[in-house]
Design an enzyme around this catalytic site. Structure first.
Site, mmCIF file in Angstrom:
data_model
loop_
_atom_site.group_PDB
_atom_site.id
_atom_site.type_symbol
_atom_site.label_atom_id
_atom_site.label_comp_id
_atom_site.label_asym_id
_atom_site.label_seq_id
_atom_site.Cartn_x
_atom_site.Cartn_y
_atom_site.Cartn_z
ATOM 1 N N ASP A 38 1.442 -1.307 -0.398
ATOM 2 C CA ASP A 38 -0.046 0.176 0.140
ATOM 3 C C ASP A 38 0.964 0.884 0.686
ATOM 4 O O ASP A 38 2.231 1.265 0.436
ATOM 5 C CB ASP A 38 -0.923 -0.039 0.816
ATOM 6 C CG ASP A 38 -1.952 -0.874 1.384
ATOM 7 O OD1 ASP A 38 -2.331 -1.564 0.370
ATOM 8 O OD2 ASP A 38 -2.684 -1.403 1.812
ATOM 9 N N HIS A 186 3.539 -2.137 3.466
ATOM 10 C CA HIS A 186 3.295 -0.765 2.787
ATOM 11 C C HIS A 186 5.506 -0.432 2.410
ATOM 12 O O HIS A 186 5.880 -0.292 2.736
ATOM 13 C CB HIS A 186 3.515 0.562 4.137
ATOM 14 C CG HIS A 186 1.814 -0.072 4.211
ATOM 15 N ND1 HIS A 186 1.848 -1.217 5.332
ATOM 16 C CD2 HIS A 186 0.406 0.751 4.731
ATOM 17 C CE1 HIS A 186 0.859 -1.012 5.238
ATOM 18 N NE2 HIS A 186 -0.083 0.328 5.303
#
Length: 221
Positions: A38, A186
């Protein structure tokens, strides 16, 4: 910084049956798992991550912020050229429930447009959406369904964005992973500094356990 990592498996067990119209996991009868990332693309962290994925020939799924695609279009193009799966994470990481329906629609469409410009693929083909911070309401899901988007969530959240250390993140994943797991890491501003090293530590250990890596497109409700 307060860490909530121990709570995520509990949250998942409560939310998954309550919201079956979100993709929370793949087929639990198959040893297939999905690595998802992400908050990118990021000029420095994402290329380092791609080197690791290239080395192991592992497919991954990326949920992008529109503003980051606009800031690093060449990096976005690099990800797409490797046939990784691309989804939406909103334009600027604002929580979806805080947006009006029109603001949410605009956020998603602006992100699609940025991806279309950077990667030369039709934005309307990108239908997978992961809400920032995992925050949504029943109304959020109703709107996404109305606009023909697929909400994609997670089943393994090692909270790498607070940077507890590569070993800690790796161990959290290994403790939680199972058939069909959707693992979220991430490669953006928060947590991205460690993402390549973490991924390089994780992949061989998961391969040893005979997991097969797939992208989100291979998972269905």
């Amino acid at each position: 910084m307060l860490q909530f990592a121990p709570l995520f498996p509990l949250i998942y067990r409560v939310l998954q049956p309550s919201f079956p119209n979100c993709l929370w996991t793949g087929n639990t009868n198959c040893k297939k798992i999905a690595l998802t990332f992400d908050d990118g693309p990021h000029r420095h962290h994402t290329p380092q991550l791609l080197e690791v994925l290239d080395y192991y020939k592992i497919p991954a799924s990326f949920f992008w912020l529109g503003v980051c695609v606009q800031q690093a279009p060449q990096i976005a193009k690099m990800v797409h050229a490797r046939n990784h799966w691309i989804g939406l994470h909103g334009y600027d990481h604002r929580n979806f429930p805080m947006l009006s329906p029109q603001e949410l629609k605009d956020s998603l469409e602006k992100t699609q447009a940025a991806i279309e410009s950077a990667c030369n693929i039709p934005g309307q083909l990108i239908r997978d959406v992961r809400p920032p911070n995992g925050f949504f309401t029943p109304n959020t899901l109703k709107l996404l369904k109305k606009w023909d988007y697929r909400p994609v969530m997670w089943s393994v959240v090692p909270e790498d964005w607070v940077r507890p250390g590569v070993n800690t993140v790796t161990q959290r994943v290994l403790n939680q992973v199972q058939n069909g797991s959707i693992i979220v890491l991430h490669d953006g501003y928060f947590g991205g500094e460690d993402v390549a090293e973490t991924t390089a530590a994780l992949i061989p250990k998961l391969l040893e356990q005979r997991y097969e890596f797939v992208t989100i497109k291979d998972f269905r409700f």
